[in-house]
Design a protein around this motif. Structure first.
Motif, PDB file in Angstrom:
ATOM      1  N   ASN A   4      -8.185 -28.845 -38.724  1.00  0.00           N
ATOM      2  CA  ASN A   4      -7.042 -27.927 -38.646  1.00  0.00           C
ATOM      3  C   ASN A   4      -6.232 -28.106 -37.370  1.00  0.00           C
ATOM      4  O   ASN A   4      -4.998 -28.133 -37.401  1.00  0.00           O
ATOM      5  N   GLY A   5      -6.915 -28.204 -36.237  1.00  0.00           N
ATOM      6  CA  GLY A   5      -6.229 -28.257 -34.949  1.00  0.00           C
ATOM      7  C   GLY A   5      -5.956 -29.647 -34.426  1.00  0.00           C
ATOM      8  O   GLY A   5      -5.172 -29.813 -33.483  1.00  0.00           O
TER       9      GLY A   5
ATOM     10  N   ASN B  20     -12.368 -26.941 -37.336  1.00  0.00           N
ATOM     11  CA  ASN B  20     -11.444 -26.794 -36.210  1.00  0.00           C
ATOM     12  C   ASN B  20     -10.726 -28.105 -35.891  1.00  0.00           C
ATOM     13  O   ASN B  20      -9.540 -28.103 -35.555  1.00  0.00           O
TER      14      ASN B  20
ATOM     15  N   LYS C  69      -8.143 -21.234 -35.157  1.00  0.00           N
ATOM     16  CA  LYS C  69      -6.760 -20.750 -35.205  1.00  0.00           C
ATOM     17  C   LYS C  69      -6.563 -19.448 -34.454  1.00  0.00           C
ATOM     18  O   LYS C  69      -5.445 -19.093 -34.083  1.00  0.00           O
TER      19      LYS C  69
END
Length: 208
Positions: free
Chosen positions: A77-78, A74, A35
């Motif tokens: 989340n992404g 990651n 993030k």
């Protein structure tokens, strides 16, 4: 032949039997971004094609004491990652990316890959790489051993392909020019050896 039940073997012994026999395994180097924009790199050999329609790759990321690794965090989340095929040219750099850095530090500090912008996602790709896939998260599967969460299986849909011209021949990949690296057990790896073809048998009878 020796035969074992799960109860006969420790987890470590089970692992040794699996990684010593399910070989050679293709190896991937995965780039993700947290993030804060820090690019994370990590190599994986629990990796393969899941399906071609849609084009989906699978990467399994083992947890450490129940905690997710940076790559899995990651991607969840992404929702994005770039998957690179590890080959003879970049295997040494890929191995450097296996260093255990904290999330705020990029493996690029040690593994001196060149970043290249992706075409459809925000996560950058890496050079040198003869084959890389821009991917989006298709599904996150949590792997459990009874009550303990032990791994994250990440199914990644390919949204863009990047192929070096020298390995591409009319939609086919030349395996010798790709020169991929395969994972064995321990610290051992291998390259492609003898290549041979087998024709699939055809049923000549009548379907009932």
């Amino acid at each position: 032949m020796l035969s074992f039940s799960l109860e006969d073997l420790t987890v470590k012994q089970q692992k040794k039997l699996l990684i010593g026999s399910v070989i050679p395994r293709p190896t991937a180097l995965v780039s993700t971004q947290n993030k804060d924009g820090v690019v994370n790199l990590a190599p994986f050999s629990y990796f393969n094609i899941v399906t071609y329609q849609p084009p989906v790759l699978g990467v399994a990321v083992q947890r450490v004491n129940g905690s997710m690794k940076d790559t899995a965090i990651n991607i969840v989340n992404g929702q994005e990652a770039v998957v690179h095929i590890v080959d003879r040219e970049n295997v040494e750099l890929a191995n450097q990316a296996a260093v255990n850095y904290p999330p705020e530090r990029s493996e690029l500090d040690l593994a001196k890959f060149e970043l290249v912008n992706s075409s459809q996602i925000n996560v950058p790709g890496l050079l040198p790489s003869k084959m890389r896939f821009e991917t989006s998260l298709f599904k996150h599967v949590i792997i459990q051993d009874e009550e303990e969460i032990t791994a994250d299986l990440l199914l990644l849909k390919v949204v863009y392909f990047h192929v070096a011209e020298e390995i591409y021949q009319e939609t086919y990949i030349d395996p010798k020019k790709l020169d991929p690296v395969a994972r064995l057990a321990g610290s051992d790896y291998s390259y492609i050896g003898e290549v041979f073809a087998l024709e699939r048998p055809e049923f000549k009878g009548e379907m009932k």
